[in-house]
Motif scaffolding. Structure first.
Motif, PDB file in Angstrom:
ATOM      1  N   LEU A 191       0.859  -1.182   0.000  1.00  0.00           N
ATOM      2  CA  LEU A 191       0.000   0.000   0.000  1.00  0.00           C
ATOM      3  C   LEU A 191       0.897   1.234   0.000  1.00  0.00           C
ATOM      4  O   LEU A 191       1.488   1.591   1.024  1.00  0.00           O
TER       5      LEU A 191
ATOM      6  N   TYR B 184     -10.087  -5.768   9.146  1.00  0.00           N
ATOM      7  CA  TYR B 184      -9.209  -6.807   8.613  1.00  0.00           C
ATOM      8  C   TYR B 184      -9.894  -7.482   7.427  1.00  0.00           C
ATOM      9  O   TYR B 184     -11.079  -7.257   7.161  1.00  0.00           O
TER      10      TYR B 184
ATOM     11  N   ILE C 124      -5.893   4.433   6.749  1.00  0.00           N
ATOM     12  CA  ILE C 124      -5.066   3.240   6.543  1.00  0.00           C
ATOM     13  C   ILE C 124      -3.829   3.645   5.753  1.00  0.00           C
ATOM     14  O   ILE C 124      -3.938   4.260   4.694  1.00  0.00           O
TER      15      ILE C 124
ATOM     16  N   ILE D 223      -8.633  -1.986  -2.527  1.00  0.00           N
ATOM     17  CA  ILE D 223      -8.895  -1.911  -1.090  1.00  0.00           C
ATOM     18  C   ILE D 223      -9.756  -0.691  -0.760  1.00  0.00           C
ATOM     19  O   ILE D 223     -10.741  -0.792  -0.007  1.00  0.00           O
ATOM     20  N   LYS D 224      -9.428   0.443  -1.325  1.00  0.00           N
ATOM     21  CA  LYS D 224     -10.209   1.649  -1.057  1.00  0.00           C
ATOM     22  C   LYS D 224     -11.653   1.482  -1.518  1.00  0.00           C
ATOM     23  O   LYS D 224     -12.599   1.848  -0.792  1.00  0.00           O
TER      24      LYS D 224
ATOM     25  N   ASN E  49      -4.412  -7.522   8.620  1.00  0.00           N
ATOM     26  CA  ASN E  49      -5.040  -6.333   9.191  1.00  0.00           C
ATOM     27  C   ASN E  49      -4.621  -5.088   8.441  1.00  0.00           C
ATOM     28  O   ASN E  49      -3.540  -5.028   7.845  1.00  0.00           O
ATOM     29  N   PHE E  50      -5.480  -4.072   8.489  1.00  0.00           N
ATOM     30  CA  PHE E  50      -5.123  -2.753   7.990  1.00  0.00           C
ATOM     31  C   PHE E  50      -4.546  -1.940   9.143  1.00  0.00           C
ATOM     32  O   PHE E  50      -4.991  -2.063  10.294  1.00  0.00           O
TER      33      PHE E  50
ATOM     34  N   ASP F  12      -0.982   1.249   5.794  1.00  0.00           N
ATOM     35  CA  ASP F  12      -0.177   0.041   5.601  1.00  0.00           C
ATOM     36  C   ASP F  12      -1.041  -1.181   5.891  1.00  0.00           C
ATOM     37  O   ASP F  12      -2.169  -1.055   6.390  1.00  0.00           O
ATOM     38  N   VAL F  13      -0.517  -2.349   5.563  1.00  0.00           N
ATOM     39  CA  VAL F  13      -1.187  -3.600   5.895  1.00  0.00           C
ATOM     40  C   VAL F  13      -0.180  -4.524   6.569  1.00  0.00           C
ATOM     41  O   VAL F  13       1.025  -4.467   6.294  1.00  0.00           O
TER      42      VAL F  13
ATOM     43  N   TYR G  17      -4.170  -0.561  -4.100  1.00  0.00           N
ATOM     44  CA  TYR G  17      -4.714   0.614  -3.406  1.00  0.00           C
ATOM     45  C   TYR G  17      -6.167   0.868  -3.813  1.00  0.00           C
ATOM     46  O   TYR G  17      -7.041   1.061  -2.964  1.00  0.00           O
TER      47      TYR G  17
ATOM     48  N   ASN H 101      -2.735   1.770  10.831  1.00  0.00           N
ATOM     49  CA  ASN H 101      -2.699   3.234  10.872  1.00  0.00           C
ATOM     50  C   ASN H 101      -1.534   3.652  11.759  1.00  0.00           C
ATOM     51  O   ASN H 101      -1.629   3.626  12.991  1.00  0.00           O
TER      52      ASN H 101
ATOM     53  N   CYS I 145      -7.503   1.417  12.892  1.00  0.00           N
ATOM     54  CA  CYS I 145      -7.568   2.322  11.746  1.00  0.00           C
ATOM     55  C   CYS I 145      -8.978   2.874  11.539  1.00  0.00           C
ATOM     56  O   CYS I 145      -9.208   3.672  10.641  1.00  0.00           O
TER      57      CYS I 145
END
Length: 235
Positions: free
Chosen positions: A21, A83, A38, A211-212, A59-60, A40-41, A208, A62, A72
């Motif tokens: 990410l 997650y 968020i 996920i978004k 997991n996501f 990073d993962v 990216y 922050n 996050c």
């Protein structure tokens, strides 16, 4: 228009499990009083939720949350976790999708979105549609039954017209496209360039956006449900 090929489905699954990410995801939903950040993962591991099947989980994160980088999601002033699980949805004999181990299940640590918080929103890669230049991760909006976030749009509603109105509102709010396939309407959650799919340097961008879009789709549903509850209580 046709169903996604096995080859392209495997690439998308690999991106979801292994890409990085590179950009920050920031989303906000006023009706459920939620903010998401968020950046990073975590690395994936065998699912701690669906431990009885072949699912990978991560997991996501922050990094701005110095107390707990896993938190996050802020909702109603509480810190929560988001997650994702990817892989085998049903056990042997109960999983009828033509490409197995392609299920995406988004989970949260809060029970605010119903009892199935471990999989409050779901997508199936093997249901994706493709044409000459693009692949579309989609959700069936023709059927009014089922489980997961799209079925939760029916929350508090009894008549079909109201249920379809909420689906129309979701499509407009997400500025989504509708694809017609197999006598059903499919809402596009995420659109992927097939040219980019075959360029490894583009995989982080694809990750990216996927996920978004998946998170935004899922939380927008909850925001619409909350919006109607607020309007009903104000009458």
């Amino acid at each position: 228009m046709e169903l996604i090929t096995n080859y392209n489905a495997e690439i998308i699954k690999d991106i979801l499990l292994n890409a990085n990410l590179d950009n920050i995801i920031e989303l906000e939903y006023k009706n459920i009083k939620a903010k998401i950040r968020i950046d990073d993962v975590s690395g994936y591991e065998k699912s701690l939720v669906f431990f009885d099947r072949d699912m990978k989980m991560y997991n996501f994160l922050n990094s701005q949350n110095t107390e707990d980088e896993y938190s996050c999601l802020e909702i109603n002033g509480r810190q929560e976790v988001i997650y994702i699980n990817i892989g085998e949805w049903g056990l042997s004999g109960n999983y009828s999708y033509r490409i197995k181990k392609m299920h995406i299940a988004l989970g949260v640590s809060t029970s605010k979105f119903g009892s199935a918080k471990e999989y409050f929103s779901q997508l199936e890669i093997s249901q994706a549609l493709e044409e000459d230049k693009y692949i579309y991760l989609v959700k069936n909006i023709s059927d009014l039954a089922g489980k997961g976030a799209i079925a939760r749009l029916n929350s508090g509603l009894k008549d079909k017209s109201s249920k379809y109105e909420r689906r129309d509102r979701l499509v407009k709010r997400l500025n989504s496209e509708i694809k017609f396939f197999d006598n059903k309407e499919w809402m596009v959650i995420n659109k992927i360039s097939k040219e980019d799919l075959n360029k490894e340097k583009k995989h982080n961008d694809i990750f990216y956006n996927m996920i978004k879009d998946i998170i935004n789709y899922s939380f927008t549903i909850e925001d619409i449900i909350a919006e109607d509850k607020i309007l009903a209580s104000a009458r």
